[in-house]
Write an enzyme that holds these catalytic residues in place. Structure first.
Site, PDB file in Angstrom:
ATOM      1  N   GLY A  34      -8.302 -11.779   5.990  1.00 27.68           N
ATOM      2  CA  GLY A  34      -7.116 -10.937   5.801  1.00 27.68           C
ATOM      3  C   GLY A  34      -7.392  -9.499   6.202  1.00 27.68           C
ATOM      4  N   ASN A  35      -6.513  -8.608   5.816  1.00 28.51           N
ATOM      5  CA  ASN A  35      -6.755  -7.178   6.050  1.00 28.51           C
ATOM      6  C   ASN A  35      -6.104  -6.360   4.944  1.00 28.51           C
ATOM      7  OD1 ASN A  35      -3.986  -6.320   6.943  1.00 28.51           O
ATOM      8  ND2 ASN A  35      -4.405  -7.893   8.494  1.00 28.51           N
ATOM      9  N   ARG A  36      -6.283  -5.049   4.995  1.00 26.44           N
ATOM     10  CA  ARG A  36      -5.866  -4.205   3.871  1.00 26.44           C
ATOM     11  C   ARG A  36      -4.411  -3.746   3.920  1.00 26.44           C
ATOM     12  NH1 ARG A  36     -10.499  -2.510   1.194  1.00 26.44           N
ATOM     13  NH2 ARG A  36     -12.350  -2.373   2.516  1.00 26.44           N
TER      14      ARG A  36
END
Ligand code: C5P
Length: 397
Positions: free
Chosen positions: A206-208
């Protein structure tokens, strides 16, 4: 968003100087076919009288939780049920804080807690109060729950200072609610949030991205009168009321959803932080920690924005470029490579960007740069939408 004809609006008037514009707002809403009931806070009574609202709305004005003239003495429940829209104008810093925290100390805040109606706020306050992080977080909290935030505008304030904090003009508020702003009649597709690429049934890459910027853009497009489809990766946010939400998880799902819904949209704003790579073959069962190292084979995901921009019949395409270094240069390269109309460069990884309340954006097109400045994501989104609205008829072809 459908018009105001026959809509029931409870107007909560907060205690700020912009309350003097609230009687005109009642008239503007009524002109567009809405039925309006007015609730005054105690602060509002210092600026305007109930007699004015009574004369203009042709209905009694509500002040108190302890009103014995209403159904079982419960004005809050009666109004909460009646309303399609609860509009707070002016929304003062204090009222915004109370609403964000769920306080219920008076009629206005109690009915806002008790209703299922759409909550819309038109903030008005001193520019320092608007810029205060406490107010910023409270506004973001309400927006994240699905409230629509209209304004504030930037300009001359009552205390002879200039800056953001002016309540939108009554006619602008009525227009925004009626879907009659500069993007009226336009269809806009916005992608937002991160994507999650499965490694196995419990893990993902995922990412932020929080989704806040994309949701703010969707909200600003709604305020400008557009019909908005929001294709969103997983976030903790409530969609802005009035947007058509299509929830997705992976880059592949996002690509499919965009492909299915992009036809007939005049504008595509790609704010999502789409994973560039996804595990080639997600494991069927949870991967056990056996080896000392674990290698994942990743494959490229489709570039959704570039594909939309490459199509023969294409909408006006706006991208976002989140960069940690040489922000503007990298964004320029992406504008060319992906054949976009406009790209917004923002710096991430330091005090701005992902997961933060505020941001700094520069909008870049083939003919130059527009610095949208620094501010809350909501304010930047409003500026971006205003810029796009100016350019859209000329550049979309
Ligand atoms: O190439 P980069 O990922 O930095 O480009 C960012 C822009 O491209 C954003 O507008 C993002 O939403 C979009 N994008 C996309 N599909 C991808 C990767 C990025 O639509 N697979």
């Amino acid at each position: 968003m459908g018009g105001l004809k026959g809509q029931h609006i409870v107007l909560i008037v907060g205690g700020g100087i912009a309350a003097y514009k609230a009687p005109d707002l009642v008239r503007r809403l009524a002109e567009r076919g809405a039925e309006v009931r007015v609730v005054m806070t105690r602060g509002a009574e210092h600026f305007v009288t109930a007699t004015t609202f009574h004369a203009i709305s042709h209905h009694r004005v509500y002040h108190s939780l302890w009103d014995t003239e209403t159904e079982s003495g419960m004005a809050h429940l009666q109004l909460a049920r009646w309303a399609d829209i609860v509009l707070v104008a002016p929304a003062t810093a204090h009222l915004i804080a109370e609403l964000a925290h769920g306080f219920a100390g008076d009629l206005a805040t109690t009915l806002a807690l008790a209703t299922d109606a759409r909550l819309v706020l038109a903030p008005a306050m001193n520019r320092r109060m608007w810029r205060h992080p406490a107010t910023g977080i409270n506004v973001e909290t309400l927006a994240a729950r699905g409230a629509r935030i209209l304004g504030p505008a930037t300009g001359e304030l009552a205390e002879r200072e200039s800056g953001p904090g002016r309540m939108l003009e009554p006619v602008e508020i009525a227009q925004a609610l009626d879907g009659a702003g500069p993007l009226a009649g336009k269809r806009v597709l916005v992608t937002a949030g991160p994507t999650e690429e499965p490694i196995d049934p419990v893990r993902f890459v995922g990412n932020r991205s929080s989704g806040r910027m994309g949701y703010a853009v969707a909200n600003a497009a709604l305020n400008a009168g557009a019909e908005v489809t929001l294709v969103s990766g997983p976030t903790a946010l409530a969609p802005p009321s009035g947007a058509k939400l299509i929830p997705v998880r992976t880059a592949g799902e996002m690509a499919k959803a965009v492909d299915e819904h992009i036809a007939d949209n005049e504008l595509f704003i790609s704010v999502a932080a789409v994973a560039d790579y996804t595990p080639k073959q997600p494991a069927k069962d949870k991967i056990k920690k056996t080896g000392k190292t674990l290698t994942l084979e990743l494959v490229r995901t489709p570039d959704i924005l570039a594909e939309v921009a490459a199509a023969k019949k294409r909408p006006y395409c706006v991208g976002f470029a989140a960069e940690t270094t040489d922000v503007v240069e990298h964004a320029r390269a992406k504008l060319r490579e992906k054949k976009l109309d406009l790209i917004c460069a923002n710096r991430v990884g330091d005090e701005h960007g992902f997961g933060r309340e505020d941001n700094a954006l520069v909008a870049i097109s083939a003919d130059g740069e527009t610095d949208l400045g620094h501010g809350s994501k909501q304010v930047l989104a409003e500026r971006l939408i205003a810029l796009i609205a100016e350019r859209l008829p000329h550049e979309s072809g």
